[in-house]
Design a protein around this motif. Sequence first.
Motif, PDB file in Angstrom:
ATOM      1  N   ILE A 211       0.838  -1.212   0.000  1.00  0.00           N
ATOM      2  CA  ILE A 211       0.000   0.000   0.000  1.00  0.00           C
ATOM      3  C   ILE A 211       0.867   1.253   0.000  1.00  0.00           C
ATOM      4  O   ILE A 211       0.572   2.235  -0.691  1.00  0.00           O
ATOM      5  CB  ILE A 211      -0.944  -0.017   1.218  1.00  0.00           C
ATOM      6  CG1 ILE A 211      -1.904  -1.197   1.121  1.00  0.00           C
ATOM      7  CG2 ILE A 211      -1.726   1.289   1.305  1.00  0.00           C
ATOM      8  CD1 ILE A 211      -2.792  -1.371   2.335  1.00  0.00           C
ATOM      9  N   ALA A 212       1.960   1.248   0.762  1.00  0.00           N
ATOM     10  CA  ALA A 212       2.809   2.433   0.867  1.00  0.00           C
ATOM     11  C   ALA A 212       3.451   2.783  -0.468  1.00  0.00           C
ATOM     12  O   ALA A 212       3.548   3.960  -0.836  1.00  0.00           O
ATOM     13  CB  ALA A 212       3.879   2.219   1.938  1.00  0.00           C
ATOM     14  N   TYR A 213       3.888   1.767  -1.225  1.00  0.00           N
ATOM     15  CA  TYR A 213       4.599   2.041  -2.472  1.00  0.00           C
ATOM     16  C   TYR A 213       3.673   2.137  -3.691  1.00  0.00           C
ATOM     17  O   TYR A 213       4.074   2.711  -4.704  1.00  0.00           O
ATOM     18  CB  TYR A 213       5.651   0.951  -2.714  1.00  0.00           C
ATOM     19  CG  TYR A 213       6.888   1.136  -1.878  1.00  0.00           C
ATOM     20  CD1 TYR A 213       7.917   1.973  -2.295  1.00  0.00           C
ATOM     21  CD2 TYR A 213       7.030   0.474  -0.661  1.00  0.00           C
ATOM     22  CE1 TYR A 213       9.058   2.129  -1.531  1.00  0.00           C
ATOM     23  CE2 TYR A 213       8.165   0.641   0.116  1.00  0.00           C
ATOM     24  CZ  TYR A 213       9.181   1.468  -0.323  1.00  0.00           C
ATOM     25  OH  TYR A 213      10.321   1.639   0.437  1.00  0.00           O
ATOM     26  N   ARG A 214       2.465   1.598  -3.600  1.00  0.00           N
ATOM     27  CA  ARG A 214       1.572   1.604  -4.757  1.00  0.00           C
ATOM     28  C   ARG A 214       0.302   2.430  -4.522  1.00  0.00           C
ATOM     29  O   ARG A 214      -0.625   2.354  -5.314  1.00  0.00           O
ATOM     30  CB  ARG A 214       1.188   0.155  -5.111  1.00  0.00           C
ATOM     31  CG  ARG A 214       2.350  -0.747  -5.465  1.00  0.00           C
ATOM     32  CD  ARG A 214       3.082  -0.253  -6.696  1.00  0.00           C
ATOM     33  NE  ARG A 214       2.214  -0.261  -7.855  1.00  0.00           N
ATOM     34  CZ  ARG A 214       2.070  -1.282  -8.691  1.00  0.00           C
ATOM     35  NH1 ARG A 214       2.757  -2.405  -8.488  1.00  0.00           N
ATOM     36  NH2 ARG A 214       1.274  -1.194  -9.731  1.00  0.00           N
ATOM     37  N   GLN A 215       0.224   3.170  -3.461  1.00  0.00           N
ATOM     38  CA  GLN A 215      -1.006   3.893  -3.141  1.00  0.00           C
ATOM     39  C   GLN A 215      -1.323   5.005  -4.167  1.00  0.00           C
ATOM     40  O   GLN A 215      -0.390   5.593  -4.726  1.00  0.00           O
ATOM     41  CB  GLN A 215      -0.901   4.490  -1.741  1.00  0.00           C
ATOM     42  CG  GLN A 215       0.249   5.468  -1.546  1.00  0.00           C
ATOM     43  CD  GLN A 215       0.329   5.948  -0.109  1.00  0.00           C
ATOM     44  OE1 GLN A 215      -0.672   6.237   0.531  1.00  0.00           O
ATOM     45  NE2 GLN A 215       1.541   5.997   0.415  1.00  0.00           N
ATOM     46  N   PRO A 277      14.113   3.634  -1.589  1.00  0.00           N
ATOM     47  CA  PRO A 277      13.829   3.007  -2.891  1.00  0.00           C
ATOM     48  C   PRO A 277      13.833   1.495  -2.784  1.00  0.00           C
ATOM     49  O   PRO A 277      14.544   0.901  -1.959  1.00  0.00           O
ATOM     50  CB  PRO A 277      14.951   3.530  -3.785  1.00  0.00           C
ATOM     51  CG  PRO A 277      16.057   3.891  -2.849  1.00  0.00           C
ATOM     52  CD  PRO A 277      15.404   4.362  -1.584  1.00  0.00           C
ATOM     53  N   LEU A 278      13.044   0.855  -3.639  1.00  0.00           N
ATOM     54  CA  LEU A 278      12.940  -0.602  -3.618  1.00  0.00           C
ATOM     55  C   LEU A 278      13.990  -1.299  -4.464  1.00  0.00           C
ATOM     56  O   LEU A 278      14.206  -2.514  -4.319  1.00  0.00           O
ATOM     57  CB  LEU A 278      11.546  -1.029  -4.115  1.00  0.00           C
ATOM     58  CG  LEU A 278      10.378  -0.785  -3.162  1.00  0.00           C
ATOM     59  CD1 LEU A 278       9.081  -1.201  -3.831  1.00  0.00           C
ATOM     60  CD2 LEU A 278      10.571  -1.556  -1.861  1.00  0.00           C
ATOM     61  N   ALA A 279      14.632  -0.582  -5.363  1.00  0.00           N
ATOM     62  CA  ALA A 279      15.573  -1.221  -6.289  1.00  0.00           C
ATOM     63  C   ALA A 279      16.665  -2.008  -5.582  1.00  0.00           C
ATOM     64  O   ALA A 279      16.985  -3.140  -5.983  1.00  0.00           O
ATOM     65  CB  ALA A 279      16.175  -0.156  -7.203  1.00  0.00           C
TER      66      ALA A 279
END
Length: 294
Positions: A211-215, A277-279
């Motif tokens: 939810i945090a990264y795709r909200q 960042p998620l990378a």
Amino acid sequence: MSNDERRDSLADQAAAWVPPWERPTPAAPAADGPVGDGEADAGAGTRPGDVETSDTALPVADQAVDQPSAATIPEEPADRAAATGEGGAAGVPRKQPAPRRRATPAPEPAPELDDAELRGALEAILLVVDEPVSELTLAQVLEQRPERIGPLLDEIAAGYTAAGHGFELRRAAGGWRLYTRPEYATYVERFVLDGQSVRLTQAALETLAVIAYRQPVTRSRISAIRGVNCDGVIRTLVSRGLVEECGAEPDSGAFLYRTTTMFLEKLGLNSVADLPPLAPFLPDDVEEFADATR
């Protein structure tokens, strides 16, 4: 003379009567010698409308019809007219002027506090707030210019860090609040929790991260990313105040979810843009994995 003739004669005389103030002024008699100053002044002082006194008797008609002259009408005192409100036409009361409204004076601006007093007031407010408070709110409460609040808060935060206090002033969730320092977290947890552990499950953490990264994101999208049904986990996150509904998707009408201010506060972030960042955490063969799942 009969009575009828007498009445006609009196009526003719009354009709021919001219008031004294409308009669022409008789010319002064010519004198043999030069006219003296006294006589000239007397002739110049006679004006139409003045009542003349003469030894010559008035006609009978003048004596019979008594008309009031301008000189004999008593003038009403000015103070009485002002007191009774009479003026203009007879019998018509004069309109009283409306009372003037006294203008309300503008409130005086609050005195500007010096840096020491403003610093103390900010520290006192930050000690009692239960959520981050913005600079604009602090400026309105203290009645000070907003441009003074931000630099002074930065100075207070730097002073706490330099002094090595067990707490720090940090910007989070769009505002400012005092927090304990991370190096003393174990002592704080020991005091607050007293042996009780309140932690999110692995499923809740994964759902919260999605939810945090795709909200904003729908439940079906979260379940598709995780591969399992997330309805119960989302209800838990909503009940704890970490996630909230934020409208519906236009195409499907499904509810959208996003993180709350409490989420930012708990993680010590000012906005979701501060998320790491998620990378660096993705596997090297993520593209091959994505192709295999399609």
